[in-house]
Enzyme design. Structure first.
Site, mmCIF file in Angstrom:
data_model
loop_
_atom_site.group_PDB
_atom_site.id
_atom_site.type_symbol
_atom_site.label_atom_id
_atom_site.label_comp_id
_atom_site.label_asym_id
_atom_site.label_seq_id
_atom_site.Cartn_x
_atom_site.Cartn_y
_atom_site.Cartn_z
ATOM 1 N N GLU A 125 -27.011 -53.862 20.339
ATOM 2 C CA GLU A 125 -27.568 -53.236 19.132
ATOM 3 C C GLU A 125 -28.989 -52.783 19.409
ATOM 4 O O GLU A 125 -29.633 -53.257 20.338
ATOM 5 C CB GLU A 125 -27.591 -54.258 17.981
ATOM 6 C CG GLU A 125 -26.225 -54.776 17.623
ATOM 7 C CD GLU A 125 -26.271 -55.946 16.642
ATOM 8 O OE1 GLU A 125 -27.372 -56.275 16.152
ATOM 9 O OE2 GLU A 125 -25.199 -56.515 16.398
ATOM 10 N N LYS A 127 -32.867 -52.874 18.545
ATOM 11 C CA LYS A 127 -33.761 -53.848 17.928
ATOM 12 C C LYS A 127 -34.709 -53.074 17.025
ATOM 13 O O LYS A 127 -35.648 -52.426 17.484
ATOM 14 C CB LYS A 127 -34.526 -54.630 18.997
ATOM 15 C CG LYS A 127 -35.330 -55.772 18.409
ATOM 16 C CD LYS A 127 -35.834 -56.692 19.519
ATOM 17 C CE LYS A 127 -36.541 -57.913 18.976
ATOM 18 N NZ LYS A 127 -37.540 -57.663 17.963
ATOM 19 N N ASP A 129 -37.561 -52.113 14.570
ATOM 20 C CA ASP A 129 -38.922 -52.618 14.439
ATOM 21 C C ASP A 129 -39.326 -52.586 12.973
ATOM 22 O O ASP A 129 -39.932 -51.626 12.488
ATOM 23 C CB ASP A 129 -39.863 -51.751 15.276
ATOM 24 C CG ASP A 129 -41.146 -52.481 15.614
ATOM 25 O OD1 ASP A 129 -41.265 -53.666 15.258
ATOM 26 O OD2 ASP A 129 -42.022 -51.859 16.227
ATOM 27 N N TYR A 246 -27.646 -56.380 10.523
ATOM 28 C CA TYR A 246 -27.223 -56.679 11.887
ATOM 29 C C TYR A 246 -26.522 -58.030 12.041
ATOM 30 O O TYR A 246 -26.135 -58.406 13.131
ATOM 31 C CB TYR A 246 -28.387 -56.584 12.880
ATOM 32 C CG TYR A 246 -29.624 -57.381 12.507
ATOM 33 C CD1 TYR A 246 -29.582 -58.757 12.433
ATOM 34 C CD2 TYR A 246 -30.826 -56.729 12.255
ATOM 35 C CE1 TYR A 246 -30.714 -59.487 12.102
ATOM 36 C CE2 TYR A 246 -31.968 -57.457 11.926
ATOM 37 C CZ TYR A 246 -31.904 -58.828 11.847
ATOM 38 O OH TYR A 246 -33.019 -59.545 11.520
ATOM 39 N N LYS A 335 -36.758 -56.313 25.487
ATOM 40 C CA LYS A 335 -37.901 -55.612 24.881
ATOM 41 C C LYS A 335 -38.333 -54.420 25.737
ATOM 42 O O LYS A 335 -38.447 -54.514 26.951
ATOM 43 C CB LYS A 335 -39.081 -56.577 24.755
ATOM 44 C CG LYS A 335 -38.790 -57.741 23.821
ATOM 45 C CD LYS A 335 -39.189 -57.435 22.403
ATOM 46 C CE LYS A 335 -40.642 -57.796 22.209
ATOM 47 N NZ LYS A 335 -41.073 -57.873 20.834
ATOM 48 N N CYS A 429 -69.685 -25.049 20.946
ATOM 49 C CA CYS A 429 -68.614 -25.172 21.936
ATOM 50 C C CYS A 429 -69.111 -25.958 23.148
ATOM 51 O O CYS A 429 -70.239 -25.753 23.600
ATOM 52 C CB CYS A 429 -68.176 -23.768 22.356
ATOM 53 S SG CYS A 429 -66.810 -23.764 23.532
ATOM 54 N N CYS A 431 -68.431 -25.561 26.119
ATOM 55 C CA CYS A 431 -68.493 -24.747 27.340
ATOM 56 C C CYS A 431 -69.945 -24.353 27.623
ATOM 57 O O CYS A 431 -70.801 -24.506 26.756
ATOM 58 C CB CYS A 431 -67.617 -23.507 27.202
ATOM 59 S SG CYS A 431 -68.429 -22.166 26.311
ATOM 60 N N CYS A 448 -63.647 -22.037 18.262
ATOM 61 C CA CYS A 448 -64.637 -21.268 19.000
ATOM 62 C C CYS A 448 -64.154 -19.822 18.911
ATOM 63 O O CYS A 448 -63.041 -19.517 19.323
ATOM 64 C CB CYS A 448 -64.700 -21.717 20.456
ATOM 65 S SG CYS A 448 -65.727 -20.625 21.449
ATOM 66 N N CYS A 453 -65.410 -16.956 25.786
ATOM 67 C CA CYS A 453 -65.505 -18.389 26.058
ATOM 68 C C CYS A 453 -64.682 -18.764 27.299
ATOM 69 O O CYS A 453 -63.469 -18.552 27.345
ATOM 70 C CB CYS A 453 -65.007 -19.187 24.854
ATOM 71 S SG CYS A 453 -64.836 -20.946 25.191
HETATM 72 S S1 IVH Z 1 -30.337 -60.733 15.539
HETATM 73 C C1 IVH Z 1 -30.038 -65.166 15.514
HETATM 74 N N1 IVH Z 1 -30.302 -58.109 15.736
HETATM 75 O O1 IVH Z 1 -35.832 -59.079 15.858
HETATM 76 C C2 IVH Z 1 -30.126 -63.694 15.625
HETATM 77 N N2 IVH Z 1 -32.382 -59.159 15.244
HETATM 78 O O2 IVH Z 1 -37.211 -60.909 17.704
HETATM 79 C C3 IVH Z 1 -31.079 -63.129 14.686
HETATM 80 N N3 IVH Z 1 -34.248 -57.603 14.905
HETATM 81 O O3 IVH Z 1 -35.900 -61.847 13.731
HETATM 82 C C4 IVH Z 1 -31.579 -61.797 14.996
HETATM 83 N N4 IVH Z 1 -33.091 -55.767 15.196
HETATM 84 O O4 IVH Z 1 -36.129 -59.476 12.705
HETATM 85 C C5 IVH Z 1 -31.061 -59.203 15.517
HETATM 86 N N5 IVH Z 1 -30.105 -55.803 15.877
HETATM 87 C C6 IVH Z 1 -30.869 -56.887 15.665
HETATM 88 C C7 IVH Z 1 -32.245 -56.795 15.358
HETATM 89 C C8 IVH Z 1 -32.975 -57.970 15.168
HETATM 90 C C9 IVH Z 1 -34.291 -56.269 14.921
HETATM 91 C C10 IVH Z 1 -35.416 -58.480 14.659
HETATM 92 C C11 IVH Z 1 -35.154 -59.587 13.693
HETATM 93 C C12 IVH Z 1 -35.371 -60.837 14.493
HETATM 94 C C13 IVH Z 1 -36.309 -60.365 15.555
HETATM 95 C C14 IVH Z 1 -36.253 -61.269 16.765
#
Ligand code: IVH
Length: 762
Positions: A125, A127, A129, A246, A335, A429, A431, A448, A453
């Site tokens: 999946e 992640k 932010d 998720y 990450k 400017c 220059c 400018c 120039c």
């Molecule tokens: S699973 C026990 N899936 O990342 C599993 N977390 O660094 C729980 N996050 O606390 C998390 N996307 O806030 C999971 N596809 C994803 C995610 C995700 C973002 C965040 C979430 C978690 C943090 C962990």
């Protein structure tokens, strides 16, 4: 590097260092969670925690129960009512590279006792932010939403979550008695841009009224966190938050599942937002490929991700491996390198573009961000500097995302020196001519307007030789400046008529001069190995060669003897232009004569005329002569051109100096003919065909070109005027859903081929 970030300035005593790190981390936690006002980037924060963890791993006796390495998330704030989670919301362990991801997979497969070569099925999946959230539905009704808090107790943000459009208040009939879903609340990049624009507008007004600007959100994640924790849910409602689910939490009275993927499908079926990029992959190699793909492609998404999350798909086997004290063993976060870091703003300079537009940019203490070392970053324009209120000397947040130019997001507040003066935009400017800069009433750009120039001129030549235009490889900023300096060219047409013998003579003279200056420096310092960096003005003045005036021109000799830095860079650049490099450059210039007409048009640096307009003009009028002769009305009638571009192109050609330039380019043999008309019938005239997913016989560009060649358009999104949607492998779900909703025909590749042929749907 900021104090404490790299750990090198810490005391040698690990106990003292660990204690100092704990204090520092606690301080950042308080700012981040308590006030939503972090003063360092996530990456720098992670580095602190990692350093602490490394110390504790080497010295287990130093671990304290209250160490930040021993807990999951944030302390609970007092603003919102506490909510005890039905199941703890744990965090994830991180992998920062392919090796540690592979090591996690190996450990997991060993625990599971998987025979080598057997598929394990990893759910991969994005992640997201944003901010972790838990939402509880009882009998299909949303009854509670809570933040993660410290993992056991979070904050009640139900009223705020109820304002998020993507989150259903009710589930369809037959929902379980209790269903808890977990996911990430986020703000899309486009919503964030709108919020920023709004906040900057407010600040402009405040500044105009002599009031101090208000802090602006620095990134979508902070904006999401701040928006979610508004006491007044009415404010949250205006912030365009969204959510991806998720994970399924507690379920009571609902179906049982064997696979994570099935739980996500169930949630999606129930109308909850599930990210379309989830994939179940059987091997770690494929998992790594998924991670790498998104690391490279993250810029394509309209929301920020900071990594990928890899989870064991088989739920029964998850129970077999269980949790550590902090995180599940069955999942890991891969990450990505951070896109934001903090560093020191050394100063603000202004660059002059090819149209005379000036751009303030930051000189930074070099910092590794977004996979590259950055020492300069854009500040866009005067208003942005004022709205962000960044001042030379400040610690600032720098962002570099994908191919986007690095930018300064804002200062880290409160600033270490509250009396640091504001920066003011220069009035002349940068220059050597120093012409006065003007900012027209109502415009955000300062320009400018001096046609002579030299900085504008070099920017416009760089643009002509750049990738988007004539693509003369090896002719970048430094060489362009040098050629201008040396009088080897004055405009872009001169590029095809360079006096190479003169360049060679200059190289010899400057080379001799630089060597003599270095010898003089060695003699002066007594250092036999002294490098070019020790040459000073005295050495330069003392060693002017006899033929300097003749070969370089008296004026340039004066300039070079007065400016050591300029002397050094001239010597460096000129020395890099030996016979081999020159032959390469000549070949690159020759090759540029063959570029398609739209590239030449773009290279001419006509205001408002970009690649799309140039392409449209070249295709419709077929020849540079025809474009030069066309009236503004004729050009405006071309689809994709419009009156602004047409008027600008006409005005450009009305200038005699420009017509001369074009005549010289024509004389130099650059291509002035448009593309050949495709020999296919315009069976898709005026129709929009959207392509999604991967096709076998066409790349994305080829499919779009085939549609265009038949008179059609190939937009990126589905609307009610879409004629058909072509689906290939791994197509995104959103376009298909949209097509279904709007009743737009969905066709496969075979039907697409037939459509291209006949213009008819099967
Ligand atoms: S699973 C026990 N899936 O990342 C599993 N977390 O660094 C729980 N996050 O606390 C998390 N996307 O806030 C999971 N596809 C994803 C995610 C995700 C973002 C965040 C979430 C978690 C943090 C962990």
């Amino acid at each position: 590097m900021l104090p404490g970030v790299d750990g090198t300035d810490g005391p040698d005593d690990p106990a003292a260092r660990a204690a100092a790190l704990r204090d520092e981390i606690a301080d950042h936690d308080e700012r981040y969670h308590g006030h939503d006002a972090p003063t360092i980037s996530d990456a720098d924060y992670d580095a602190l925690v990692r350093e602490l963890r490394a110390i504790e791993e080497a010295h287990p006796e130093l671990v304290t129960p209250d160490s930040p390495t021993q807990r999951v998330g944030a302390p609970v704030s007092t603003l919102f009512a506490p909510v005890r989670h039905r199941q703890p919301m744990t965090s994830l362990d991180n992998a920062f590279d392919a090796d540690s991801l592979a090591a996690w997979g190996d450990r997991l497969e060993k625990r599971l006792g998987t025979a080598p070569g057997t598929a394990v099925d990893y759910a991969c999946e994005l992640k997201i932010d944003g901010v972790a959230i838990s939402i509880v539905y009882e009998d299909g009704r949303l009854v509670q939403a809570a933040t993660r808090g410290d993992g056991r107790v979070g904050e009640d943000v139900t009223a705020n979550v109820l304002t998020i459009a993507a989150v259903p208040h009710r589930l369809p009939a037959g929902a379980p008695r209790v269903l808890e879903v977990r996911g990430e609340v986020y703000m899309s990049r486009s919503a964030f841009a709108r919020l920023q624009a709004h906040q900057e507008g407010v600040n402009r007004e405040r500044l105009a009224g002599g009031r101090k600007p208000q802090p602006v959100a620095v990134n979508p994640r902070n904006a999401a966190a701040g928006s979610l924790r508004q006491k007044d849910a009415g404010v949250t409602a205006q912030r365009e938050l969204s959510m991806w689910c998720y994970q399924m939490g507690e379920v009571d009275g609902g179906p049982r599942f064997g696979r994570h993927r099935e739980t996500l499908d169930y949630l999606a079926e129930a109308g909850l937002p599930v990210n379309p990029e989830v994939r179940v992959l059987p091997t770690l190699d494929e998992v790594l490929a998924y991670c790498r793909h998104w690391e490279a492609d993250r810029g394509r998404l309209d929301y920020d991700i900071d990594g990928a999350v890899v989870k064991l798909d088989d739920l029964a086997r998850r129970d077999e491996v269980g949790f550590t004290s902090r995180a599940p063993r069955w999942a890991i976060a891969y990450k990505f390198p951070p896109e934001e870091r903090t560093t020191r703003l050394l100063g603000i300079d202004v660059s002059v573009g090819r149209t005379g537009r000036t751009t303030p940019y930051a000189q930074l203490e070099p910092v590794f961000v977004g996979g590259a070392t950055v020492s300069q970053a854009t500040l866009h324009n005067e208003d942005q500097v004022a709205a962000k209120d960044v001042r030379p000397g400040d610690v600032v947040v720098v962002r570099r995302a994908g191919d986007v130019i690095p930018e300064v997001v804002g200062p880290v507040l409160p600033r270490d020196d509250p009396d640091r003066p504001r920066w003011t935009f220069p009035t002349s400017c940068p220059c050597p001519r120093g012409s006065t800069l003007v900012r027209p009433e109502g415009e955000s750009d300062t320009r400018c307007v001096d046609p002579e120039c030299p900085f504008q001129r070099s920017s416009s030549i760089e643009h002509f030789a750049g990738r988007g235009a004539m693509d003369v490889e090896g002719f970048g900023e430094q060489r362009v400046r040098l050629f201008l300096d040396l009088g080897l060219l004055a405009d872009v047409a001169d590029l095809y008529d360079v006096d190479w013998a003169r360049l060679d003579a200059i190289r010899t003279t400057v080379g001799t001069w630089a060597t003599a200056a270095l010898d003089a420096a060695r003699e002066r310092t007594g250092d036999a190995k002294a490098r070019a960096a020790v040459i000073d003005e005295g050495d330069v003045v003392a060693t002017v060669p006899d033929d300097a005036d003749d070969v370089l021109g008296a004026e340039l000799v004066v300039e070079l003897t007065a400016d050591v830095a300029r002397f050094r860079s001239t010597a460096d650049t000129v020395r890099g232009l030996g016979p081999e490099a020159v032959a390469k450059l000549q070949a690159a210039i020759d090759a540029s004569r063959e570029r398609p007409l739209p590239k030449l048009l773009v290279g001419l640096n006509i205001r408002h005329l970009g690649p799309a307009g140039a392409e449209a003009l070249a295709e419709a009028l077929g020849h540079l002569d025809a474009i030069e002769a066309a009236t503004a009305e004729q050009m405006a009638a071309v689809e994709g051109v419009g009156p602004t571009i047409a008027a600008s192109v006409r005005a450009w050609f009305d200038d005699e100096a420009h017509r001369d330039l074009v005549a010289r380019l024509r004389g130099a043999g650059v291509n002035v003919e448009g593309p050949e008309r495709p020999d296919v019938a315009p069976v898709l005239e005026g129709r929009a065909v959207v392509v999604t997913g991967t096709l076998d016989g066409f790349s994305r560009d080829e499919a779009a070109a085939a549609i265009k060649a038949r008179g059609g358009r190939s937009p990126g999104s589905v609307s009610k005027s879409t004629f058909a949607v072509v689906v290939g492998a791994d197509a995104g779900a959103s376009k298909l859903t949209k097509a279904e909703e709007l009743g737009v025909p969905v066709i496969d590749e075979a039907a697409f081929v037939a459509l291209l042929d006949s213009g008819e749907l099967p």
